[in-house]
Write an enzyme that holds these catalytic residues in place. Sequence first.
Site, PDB file in Angstrom:
ATOM      1  N   ASN A  21      -2.351 -10.014  -6.101  1.00 31.47           N
ATOM      2  CA  ASN A  21      -1.518  -8.818  -5.972  1.00 31.47           C
ATOM      3  C   ASN A  21      -1.398  -8.318  -4.531  1.00 31.47           C
ATOM      4  O   ASN A  21      -0.443  -7.606  -4.208  1.00 31.47           O
ATOM      5  CB  ASN A  21      -2.118  -7.733  -6.889  1.00 31.47           C
ATOM      6  CG  ASN A  21      -1.539  -6.370  -6.623  1.00 31.47           C
ATOM      7  OD1 ASN A  21      -0.394  -6.094  -6.989  1.00 31.47           O
ATOM      8  ND2 ASN A  21      -2.304  -5.502  -5.951  1.00 31.47           N
TER       9      ASN A  21
ATOM     10  N   TYR B 214       9.985 -10.502   4.039  1.00 28.77           N
ATOM     11  CA  TYR B 214       9.415 -10.209   2.719  1.00 28.77           C
ATOM     12  C   TYR B 214      10.152 -11.016   1.649  1.00 28.77           C
ATOM     13  O   TYR B 214       9.520 -11.662   0.803  1.00 28.77           O
ATOM     14  CB  TYR B 214       9.532  -8.713   2.451  1.00 28.77           C
ATOM     15  CG  TYR B 214       8.906  -8.243   1.157  1.00 28.77           C
ATOM     16  CD1 TYR B 214       7.538  -8.037   1.058  1.00 28.77           C
ATOM     17  CD2 TYR B 214       9.689  -7.956   0.033  1.00 28.77           C
ATOM     18  CE1 TYR B 214       6.963  -7.574  -0.132  1.00 28.77           C
ATOM     19  CE2 TYR B 214       9.128  -7.498  -1.151  1.00 28.77           C
ATOM     20  CZ  TYR B 214       7.759  -7.314  -1.226  1.00 28.77           C
ATOM     21  OH  TYR B 214       7.201  -6.855  -2.396  1.00 28.77           O
TER      22      TYR B 214
ATOM     23  N   THR C 133       4.905   3.331  -5.892  1.00 27.27           N
ATOM     24  CA  THR C 133       3.668   3.187  -5.098  1.00 27.27           C
ATOM     25  C   THR C 133       3.979   3.537  -3.643  1.00 27.27           C
ATOM     26  O   THR C 133       5.132   3.749  -3.269  1.00 27.27           O
ATOM     27  CB  THR C 133       3.136   1.736  -5.114  1.00 27.27           C
ATOM     28  OG1 THR C 133       4.038   0.913  -4.356  1.00 27.27           O
ATOM     29  CG2 THR C 133       2.981   1.183  -6.505  1.00 27.27           C
TER      30      THR C 133
ATOM     31  N   ASP D  93     -10.300  -6.071  -2.070  1.00 27.31           N
ATOM     32  CA  ASP D  93      -9.347  -5.560  -1.074  1.00 27.31           C
ATOM     33  C   ASP D  93      -9.994  -5.684   0.293  1.00 27.31           C
ATOM     34  O   ASP D  93     -11.144  -6.110   0.417  1.00 27.31           O
ATOM     35  CB  ASP D  93      -8.943  -4.097  -1.388  1.00 27.31           C
ATOM     36  CG  ASP D  93      -7.515  -3.779  -0.930  1.00 27.31           C
ATOM     37  OD1 ASP D  93      -7.202  -4.011   0.247  1.00 27.31           O
ATOM     38  OD2 ASP D  93      -6.723  -3.305  -1.763  1.00 27.31           O
TER      39      ASP D  93
ATOM     40  N   VAL E 266      -7.401 -11.763   2.254  1.00 26.84           N
ATOM     41  CA  VAL E 266      -6.851 -12.945   1.572  1.00 26.84           C
ATOM     42  C   VAL E 266      -6.310 -13.998   2.546  1.00 26.84           C
ATOM     43  O   VAL E 266      -6.024 -15.121   2.142  1.00 26.84           O
ATOM     44  CB  VAL E 266      -5.755 -12.575   0.532  1.00 26.84           C
ATOM     45  CG1 VAL E 266      -6.315 -11.728  -0.600  1.00 26.84           C
ATOM     46  CG2 VAL E 266      -4.546 -11.918   1.189  1.00 26.84           C
TER      47      VAL E 266
HETATM   48  N1  LIG Z   1       5.857  -1.283  -5.130  1.00 31.82           N
HETATM   49  C1  LIG Z   1       6.881  -2.038  -5.463  1.00 31.82           C
HETATM   50  O1  LIG Z   1       7.971  -1.526  -5.733  1.00 31.82           O
HETATM   51  C2  LIG Z   1       6.743  -3.546  -5.547  1.00 31.82           C
HETATM   52  C3  LIG Z   1       7.805  -4.272  -6.095  1.00 31.82           C
HETATM   53  C4  LIG Z   1       7.695  -5.657  -6.207  1.00 31.82           C
HETATM   54  C5  LIG Z   1       6.536  -6.291  -5.799  1.00 31.82           C
HETATM   55  N2  LIG Z   1       5.515  -5.569  -5.260  1.00 31.82           N
HETATM   56  C6  LIG Z   1       4.307  -6.313  -4.858  1.00 31.82           C
HETATM   57  O2  LIG Z   1       3.206  -5.791  -5.589  1.00 31.82           O
HETATM   58  C7  LIG Z   1       2.005  -5.979  -4.832  1.00 31.82           C
HETATM   59  C8  LIG Z   1       1.259  -4.650  -4.722  1.00 31.82           C
HETATM   60  O3  LIG Z   1       2.094  -3.723  -4.055  1.00 31.82           O
HETATM   61  P1  LIG Z   1       1.837  -2.136  -4.048  1.00 31.82           P
HETATM   62  O4  LIG Z   1       3.153  -1.491  -4.210  1.00 31.82           O
HETATM   63  O5  LIG Z   1       0.734  -1.796  -4.945  1.00 31.82           O
HETATM   64  O6  LIG Z   1       1.410  -1.957  -2.505  1.00 31.82           O
HETATM   65  P2  LIG Z   1       0.211  -1.149  -1.852  1.00 31.82           P
HETATM   66  O7  LIG Z   1       0.524  -1.130  -0.396  1.00 31.82           O
HETATM   67  O8  LIG Z   1      -0.054   0.117  -2.582  1.00 31.82           O
HETATM   68  O9  LIG Z   1      -1.054  -2.129  -2.107  1.00 31.82           O
HETATM   69  C9  LIG Z   1      -1.195  -3.358  -1.455  1.00 31.82           C
HETATM   70  C10 LIG Z   1      -2.684  -3.640  -1.309  1.00 31.82           C
HETATM   71  O10 LIG Z   1      -2.863  -4.933  -0.686  1.00 31.82           O
HETATM   72  C11 LIG Z   1      -3.953  -4.825   0.215  1.00 31.82           C
HETATM   73  N3  LIG Z   1      -3.885  -5.849   1.243  1.00 31.82           N
HETATM   74  C12 LIG Z   1      -2.983  -5.958   2.255  1.00 31.82           C
HETATM   75  N4  LIG Z   1      -3.291  -6.985   3.046  1.00 31.82           N
HETATM   76  C13 LIG Z   1      -4.413  -7.567   2.516  1.00 31.82           C
HETATM   77  C14 LIG Z   1      -5.219  -8.668   2.897  1.00 31.82           C
HETATM   78  N5  LIG Z   1      -4.940  -9.392   3.996  1.00 31.82           N
HETATM   79  N6  LIG Z   1      -6.288  -8.982   2.123  1.00 31.82           N
HETATM   80  C15 LIG Z   1      -6.591  -8.240   1.017  1.00 31.82           C
HETATM   81  N7  LIG Z   1      -5.867  -7.173   0.614  1.00 31.82           N
HETATM   82  C16 LIG Z   1      -4.792  -6.841   1.371  1.00 31.82           C
HETATM   83  C17 LIG Z   1      -3.811  -3.423   0.803  1.00 31.82           C
HETATM   84  O11 LIG Z   1      -5.035  -2.977   1.414  1.00 31.82           O
HETATM   85  C18 LIG Z   1      -3.399  -2.607  -0.412  1.00 31.82           C
HETATM   86  O12 LIG Z   1      -4.510  -2.038  -1.091  1.00 31.82           O
HETATM   87  C19 LIG Z   1       2.429  -6.557  -3.486  1.00 31.82           C
HETATM   88  O13 LIG Z   1       2.281  -7.965  -3.505  1.00 31.82           O
HETATM   89  C20 LIG Z   1       3.898  -6.187  -3.410  1.00 31.82           C
HETATM   90  O14 LIG Z   1       4.627  -7.036  -2.556  1.00 31.82           O
HETATM   91  C21 LIG Z   1       5.585  -4.214  -5.129  1.00 31.82           C
END
Ligand SMILES: NC(=O)c1ccc[n+]([C@@H]2O[C@H](COP(=O)([O-])OP(=O)(O)OC[C@H]3O[C@@H](n4cnc5c(N)ncnc54)[C@H](O)[C@@H]3O)[C@@H](O)[C@H]2O)c1
Length: 256
Positions: free
Chosen positions: A89, A153, A188, A37, A63
């Site tokens: 992720n 998005y 989340t 992260d 990333v």
């Molecule tokens: N929560 C939902 O309902 C949902 C639904 C569909 C898809 N997603 C996808 O699931 C994944 C995780 O989402 P989440 O809900 O756990 O979100 P979250 O915000 O809890 O976690 C996202 C993580 O990505 C990290 N991050 C952001 N930019 C970064 C970078 N440049 N380099 C490295 N790390 C970075 C953040 O520090 C964070 O820890 C994402 O890709 C999101 O789009 C989430």
Amino acid sequence: MQPLEGRVIAVTGAAGGIGRGIAQAILEAGGRVALLDLPGAKLDEAAAALGAGERVATATADVTDAASLEAAFAEIVAKTGRLDGLVNNAGVVRLGPADAMKASDIDLEMAVNVKGVLLAAQAAARRFGAEGGAIVNIASNAGKVGYPNMAGYNASKAAVINLTRSLSLEWAARNINVNAVCPGGVATDMLKSVADFIVGGDKEKSDEMMKAMVPHQLGRHIQPIEVGRVVVFLLSDTAKIIRGQSITIDGGDTPY
Ligand SMILES: NC(=O)c1ccc[n+]([C@@H]2O[C@H](COP(=O)([O-])OP(=O)(O)OC[C@H]3O[C@@H](n4cnc5c(N)ncnc54)[C@H](O)[C@@H]3O)[C@@H](O)[C@H]2O)c1
């Protein structure tokens, strides 16, 4: 034998909600996990919460930055001795109407959600052994149907779905299997930020909105570990016949 026994899987964005659930599922399946992260993210807290000691390694990486990924994967392999898989992720969302969307917002979504997937996949694939590996990208049902106030998005996640097909085709010869999952509302911080946005920041209404944002057929939120278990299946040898797919895991909200 458990499906990921002896394997090391890296997870980006692993300090966040879904990332932690994926890491937990990898451990549950007998694997070792490398949590990646941003610097300053709660990686140590995430590692401690997993409670799996030497089966968990951490490294910081942005990333969007190829050099930081290269260094992070070198550190992971130095710590664990191998790399067998990657879960892309890390992700961000910027909310607001399309006609007022700032260029900097869509730039960030494309940089993290699309370029970050490609750069991390390249860096990880270079570290896989002769037996190849598996990559799972976390797209979203928003990449299939689109939601209001999420134009950047939606576009970024649609790009992940097609990037998954491209990588799958090109890397099959290297025995690298590439698939994606498309979650719906997972409980989340990211989903909470969407609930906050919809109700204009009112805390009480936001809690109510969060409760309402559940997949209708399922009647409850999807939990991060449930996403993780599907990801584990796609990382496993059983899934070698599934290639370049983006599997919707949103409790039935999106019918394809
Ligand atoms: N929560 C939902 O309902 C949902 C639904 C569909 C898809 N997603 C996808 O699931 C994944 C995780 O989402 P989440 O809900 O756990 O979100 P979250 O915000 O809890 O976690 C996202 C993580 O990505 C990290 N991050 C952001 N930019 C970064 C970078 N440049 N380099 C490295 N790390 C970075 C953040 O520090 C964070 O820890 C994402 O890709 C999101 O789009 C989430």
